[in-house]
Design a protein around this motif. Structure first.
Motif, PDB file in Angstrom:
ATOM      1  N   ASP A   1      28.825 -16.650  28.565  1.00  0.00           N
ATOM      2  CA  ASP A   1      28.388 -17.293  27.815  1.00  0.00           C
ATOM      3  C   ASP A   1      27.813 -15.846  27.315  1.00  0.00           C
ATOM      4  O   ASP A   1      27.077 -15.133  27.782  1.00  0.00           O
ATOM      5  N   THR A   2      28.499 -15.466  25.648  1.00  0.00           N
ATOM      6  CA  THR A   2      27.883 -14.810  24.852  1.00  0.00           C
ATOM      7  C   THR A   2      28.609 -15.038  23.956  1.00  0.00           C
ATOM      8  O   THR A   2      28.579 -15.564  22.843  1.00  0.00           O
TER       9      THR A   2
ATOM     10  N   ARG B   1      29.564 -12.844  20.026  1.00  0.00           N
ATOM     11  CA  ARG B   1      30.421 -11.666  18.876  1.00  0.00           C
ATOM     12  C   ARG B   1      30.443 -11.719  18.073  1.00  0.00           C
ATOM     13  O   ARG B   1      30.913 -12.700  17.088  1.00  0.00           O
TER      14      ARG B   1
ATOM     15  N   HIS C   1      32.933 -17.987  24.978  1.00  0.00           N
ATOM     16  CA  HIS C   1      32.213 -17.763  25.661  1.00  0.00           C
ATOM     17  C   HIS C   1      34.082 -17.004  26.874  1.00  0.00           C
ATOM     18  O   HIS C   1      34.838 -17.374  26.339  1.00  0.00           O
TER      19      HIS C   1
ATOM     20  N   CYS D   1      38.768 -16.272  26.966  1.00  0.00           N
ATOM     21  CA  CYS D   1      38.057 -16.498  26.293  1.00  0.00           C
ATOM     22  C   CYS D   1      38.255 -18.520  24.922  1.00  0.00           C
ATOM     23  O   CYS D   1      39.292 -18.923  25.324  1.00  0.00           O
TER      24      CYS D   1
ATOM     25  N   HIS E   1      34.685  -5.902  25.600  1.00  0.00           N
ATOM     26  CA  HIS E   1      32.886  -7.091  24.579  1.00  0.00           C
ATOM     27  C   HIS E   1      32.457  -5.874  25.618  1.00  0.00           C
ATOM     28  O   HIS E   1      32.995  -5.513  26.957  1.00  0.00           O
TER      29      HIS E   1
ATOM     30  N   LEU F   1      29.239  -7.474  28.004  1.00  0.00           N
ATOM     31  CA  LEU F   1      28.570  -9.087  28.767  1.00  0.00           C
ATOM     32  C   LEU F   1      27.092  -8.416  28.370  1.00  0.00           C
ATOM     33  O   LEU F   1      26.915  -7.609  29.381  1.00  0.00           O
TER      34      LEU F   1
ATOM     35  N   VAL G   1      23.511  -9.487  29.975  1.00  0.00           N
ATOM     36  CA  VAL G   1      23.123 -10.639  31.047  1.00  0.00           C
ATOM     37  C   VAL G   1      22.046 -10.101  31.386  1.00  0.00           C
ATOM     38  O   VAL G   1      21.257  -9.284  31.736  1.00  0.00           O
TER      39      VAL G   1
ATOM     40  N   ASP H   1      20.578 -15.941  32.927  1.00  0.00           N
ATOM     41  CA  ASP H   1      22.273 -16.355  32.524  1.00  0.00           C
ATOM     42  C   ASP H   1      22.966 -16.826  34.128  1.00  0.00           C
ATOM     43  O   ASP H   1      22.601 -15.653  34.345  1.00  0.00           O
TER      44      ASP H   1
ATOM     45  N   LEU I   1      26.637 -16.749  35.030  1.00  0.00           N
ATOM     46  CA  LEU I   1      27.480 -15.719  35.775  1.00  0.00           C
ATOM     47  C   LEU I   1      28.408 -16.004  36.949  1.00  0.00           C
ATOM     48  O   LEU I   1      27.419 -16.798  37.189  1.00  0.00           O
TER      49      LEU I   1
END
Length: 355
Positions: free
Chosen positions: A42-43, A45, A65, A91, A101, A103, A105, A109, A111
């Motif tokens: 998850d991030t 943007r 995601h 995505c 992109h 991430l 972390v 988090d 992963l």
């Protein structure tokens, strides 16, 4: 490190979902992730919007995601985060596919990694997982009539034992040695890799003197720290001063220091040892390697095609382990790793001499 799940990915790859629980886990992951791996998480943007319903605002951040095909990995120690950069190949918003992109972390988090894991990479993650389950440091706090033992896990501290009984004079008092003995027995039973003994005044030193007489193994792994309180308060002081990190670093490099010292001694006397990629590869081919020593920085460079060796590092590791040898990956951040770097980043303790 917490391993959430294991499964199979595409093309025979392993799909592993992990949760790093401290900065050390992020550091471990920086040596596991490589260009070409798929990493999912998850991030947020910045999404450009320009349609009939909304004028272009210059981009608004949305939680999405993503799955990245990794291009670059950077461990930002002072920011306590791992930066994983690459191209978005999966995505929750299709319009973001193909964009670059990063991430960021952080601890806790989740992963998901999909790749062809090498044996030492899986071993590294499993060792980090074991460290979370088996605390390597205990904090004992003691003052007159009171003692506590806390374990240090990667997610925090937890009280393991507590002893409260008046010492000194009075009807219900007991000798100080009884309190020290109970504390020593608890620490001996816990069997940590290192112990921090803390508290105000001279009581902790008297407790350590008792350990030296009655529990020498406990005393050998004990470091003392001054604190103004005991129990949770004392533990908080120990953590705030960074004493746990100092002890963990010392514990982590203990085996590496022992191995590099053994290598140096053998080299000085012409005994069973060798170093350098070609010499180690030859020893591995003959089945002569008992313990392989390889530097993490150099190993990562070789795997990414940025190194200078004419031999395959992974092939050496696989050969050694297949023949019953042990492969130890050294950290380049500490003195033993620096000594190994001066030997070309790879060396071996041998079962027998090669002429």
């Amino acid at each position: 490190m917490r391993i959430q799940s294991r499964g199979r990915g595409e093309e025979g790859k392993t799909r592993l979902t992990v949760v790093p629980e401290n900065v050390d886990d992020l550091w471990h992951l920086s040596y596991v992730l490589e260009p070409g791996d798929d990493v999912e998480g998850d991030t947020s943007r910045r999404i450009q919007r320009d349609d009939d319903r909304m004028r272009d605002t210059g981009g608004e951040r949305e939680h999405i995601h993503v799955t990245l095909e990794v291009e670059e990995v950077e461990f930002a120690r002072f920011a306590n985060r791992l930066r994983v950069s690459g191209v978005i190949v999966g995505c929750s918003r299709e319009d973001q596919l193909g964009h670059h992109h990063t991430l960021n972390v952080e601890e806790h988090d989740e992963l998901t990694i999909e790749k062809h894991f090498k044996p030492d990479q899986i071993e590294r993650i499993e060792e980090a997982e074991a460290a979370a389950e088996n605390p390597d440091v205990a904090i004992a706090t003691v003052e007159e009539g009171e003692a506590h033992v806390h374990t240090v896990a990667q997610y925090g501290t937890e009280e393991y034992a507590s002893f409260t009984r008046p010492t000194g004079k009075g009807e219900y008092a007991r000798p100080r040695s009884e309190l020290f003995h109970e504390l020593g027995e608890a620490l001996s039973h816990l069997d940590p890799d290192a112990i921090i003994l803390a508290g105000p005044g001279f009581t902790k030193q008297d407790a350590l003197d008792h350990f030296e007489d009655e529990f020498p193994d406990v005393a050998e792994m004990t470091t003392t720290v001054d604190t103004s309180g005991v129990g949770d308060r004392g533990v908080h002081e120990v953590l705030k001063r960074g004493a746990v990190e100092d002890v963990q670093d010392e514990t982590r490099i203990a085996r590496e220091a022992e191995l590099i010292d053994e290598l140096s001694e053998r080299m000085a006397t012409g005994e069973k040892a060798t170093y350098g990629p070609e010499a180690v590869a030859e020893a591995a081919e003959y089945g002569a390697v008992e313990t392989l020593l390889v530097l993490d920085d150099r190993l990562r460079e070789e795997r990414q095609g940025e190194g200078e060796w004419d031999v395959d590092a992974d092939e050496i590791i696989t050969t050694v382990e297949r023949q019953g040898g042990d492969a130890v990956v050294f950290s380049g951040e500490f003195e033993p790793g620096q000594r190994l770097k001066n030997l070309g980043g790879i060396a071996a303790l041998l079962r027998y001499r090669l002429e």
